[in-house]
Design a protein around this motif. Sequence first.
Motif, mmCIF file in Angstrom:
data_model
loop_
_atom_site.group_PDB
_atom_site.id
_atom_site.type_symbol
_atom_site.label_atom_id
_atom_site.label_comp_id
_atom_site.label_asym_id
_atom_site.label_seq_id
_atom_site.Cartn_x
_atom_site.Cartn_y
_atom_site.Cartn_z
ATOM 1 N N GLY A 57 -7.767 52.972 14.553
ATOM 2 C CA GLY A 57 -7.354 52.030 14.165
ATOM 3 C C GLY A 57 -8.337 51.035 13.041
ATOM 4 O O GLY A 57 -9.303 51.790 12.783
ATOM 5 N N GLY A 58 -7.873 49.926 12.719
ATOM 6 C CA GLY A 58 -8.791 49.142 11.768
ATOM 7 C C GLY A 58 -8.043 49.154 10.507
ATOM 8 O O GLY A 58 -8.527 48.405 9.443
ATOM 9 N N GLY A 59 -6.971 49.647 9.970
ATOM 10 C CA GLY A 59 -6.522 49.553 8.716
ATOM 11 C C GLY A 59 -6.054 48.437 8.168
ATOM 12 O O GLY A 59 -5.713 48.241 6.943
ATOM 13 N N CYS A 60 -5.766 47.490 9.045
ATOM 14 C CA CYS A 60 -5.280 46.100 8.715
ATOM 15 C C CYS A 60 -6.532 45.145 8.171
ATOM 16 O O CYS A 60 -6.402 44.018 7.680
ATOM 17 N N SER A 61 -7.675 45.815 8.098
ATOM 18 C CA SER A 61 -8.834 45.351 7.703
ATOM 19 C C SER A 61 -8.860 45.162 6.129
ATOM 20 O O SER A 61 -8.203 45.884 5.575
ATOM 21 N N ARG A 62 -9.706 44.151 5.710
ATOM 22 C CA ARG A 62 -9.694 44.264 4.044
ATOM 23 C C ARG A 62 -10.464 45.492 3.619
ATOM 24 O O ARG A 62 -10.025 45.993 2.757
ATOM 25 N N HIS A 63 -11.357 45.988 4.188
ATOM 26 C CA HIS A 63 -12.179 47.351 4.062
ATOM 27 C C HIS A 63 -12.309 48.223 5.364
ATOM 28 O O HIS A 63 -12.357 47.574 6.380
ATOM 29 N N VAL A 64 -12.414 49.575 5.291
ATOM 30 C CA VAL A 64 -12.634 50.408 6.163
ATOM 31 C C VAL A 64 -13.663 51.299 5.707
ATOM 32 O O VAL A 64 -13.830 51.591 4.605
ATOM 33 N N ARG A 65 -14.405 51.949 6.865
ATOM 34 C CA ARG A 65 -15.230 53.044 6.470
ATOM 35 C C ARG A 65 -14.423 54.502 7.152
ATOM 36 O O ARG A 65 -14.131 54.270 8.078
ATOM 37 N N CYS A 66 -14.557 55.321 6.497
ATOM 38 C CA CYS A 66 -13.777 56.492 6.638
ATOM 39 C C CYS A 66 -14.533 57.856 5.988
ATOM 40 O O CYS A 66 -14.974 57.952 4.952
ATOM 41 N N HIS A 67 -14.696 58.674 6.979
ATOM 42 C CA HIS A 67 -15.413 60.114 6.514
ATOM 43 C C HIS A 67 -14.506 60.673 5.439
ATOM 44 O O HIS A 67 -13.254 60.862 5.599
ATOM 45 N N VAL A 68 -15.224 61.221 4.408
ATOM 46 C CA VAL A 68 -14.544 61.933 3.461
ATOM 47 C C VAL A 68 -13.583 62.892 3.812
ATOM 48 O O VAL A 68 -12.476 63.374 3.257
ATOM 49 N N GLY B 152 -20.197 57.781 -0.517
ATOM 50 C CA GLY B 152 -21.588 58.369 0.004
ATOM 51 C C GLY B 152 -21.697 59.616 -0.901
ATOM 52 O O GLY B 152 -21.005 59.986 -1.714
ATOM 53 N N GLY B 153 -22.702 60.577 -0.382
ATOM 54 C CA GLY B 153 -23.012 61.665 -1.092
ATOM 55 C C GLY B 153 -22.043 62.681 -1.348
ATOM 56 O O GLY B 153 -21.741 63.220 -2.564
ATOM 57 N N LYS B 154 -21.316 63.071 -0.296
ATOM 58 C CA LYS B 154 -20.124 64.310 -0.687
ATOM 59 C C LYS B 154 -19.065 63.652 -1.227
ATOM 60 O O LYS B 154 -18.114 64.346 -1.455
ATOM 61 N N SER B 155 -18.789 62.389 -1.254
ATOM 62 C CA SER B 155 -17.409 61.818 -1.693
ATOM 63 C C SER B 155 -17.493 61.140 -3.123
ATOM 64 O O SER B 155 -16.507 60.459 -3.382
ATOM 65 N N ARG B 156 -18.580 61.450 -3.900
ATOM 66 C CA ARG B 156 -18.590 60.843 -5.302
ATOM 67 C C ARG B 156 -17.197 60.841 -6.087
ATOM 68 O O ARG B 156 -17.017 60.121 -6.934
ATOM 69 N N PHE B 157 -16.760 62.169 -5.975
ATOM 70 C CA PHE B 157 -15.622 62.657 -6.753
ATOM 71 C C PHE B 157 -14.304 61.690 -6.433
ATOM 72 O O PHE B 157 -13.368 61.561 -7.128
ATOM 73 N N LEU B 158 -14.432 60.889 -5.268
ATOM 74 C CA LEU B 158 -13.124 59.951 -4.948
ATOM 75 C C LEU B 158 -13.366 58.578 -5.328
ATOM 76 O O LEU B 158 -12.373 57.922 -5.145
#
Length: 105
Positions: A57-68, A39-45
């Motif tokens: 939890g949710g880390g065993c998923s193929r993809h996760v959404r996480c705040h920068v 997203g906007g603030k995380s382009r450097f990552l």
Amino acid sequence: TTISTRDCLERIRRDKDVNLHSDSWVPGHEIVGRVVRVGGKSRFLKNRRVAALLPAGGGCSRHVRCHVDNLIAVPEHARSQDIVYLLSTYLTAYQCLEQSVEADQ
């Protein structure tokens, strides 16, 4: 992919609480991976290797959404299992210190 003690404790909690039986839940609180969308603030990552502790939890998923703010960039050469061990231990200590400072203010 691993299942941690925290995941096991969460599973026990969910099994005991009738209100949580119908909730879907994916184990995996500690993750190491690569940022594929930003997203906007995380382009450097973008494309960087990162680690995070997912409170729900949710880390065993193929993809996760996480705040920068919850991501830590990690070295490419470091082993994922070593990062996860340090992540869990470090964040536990950090959260204790943070709560202690908040209590003093």
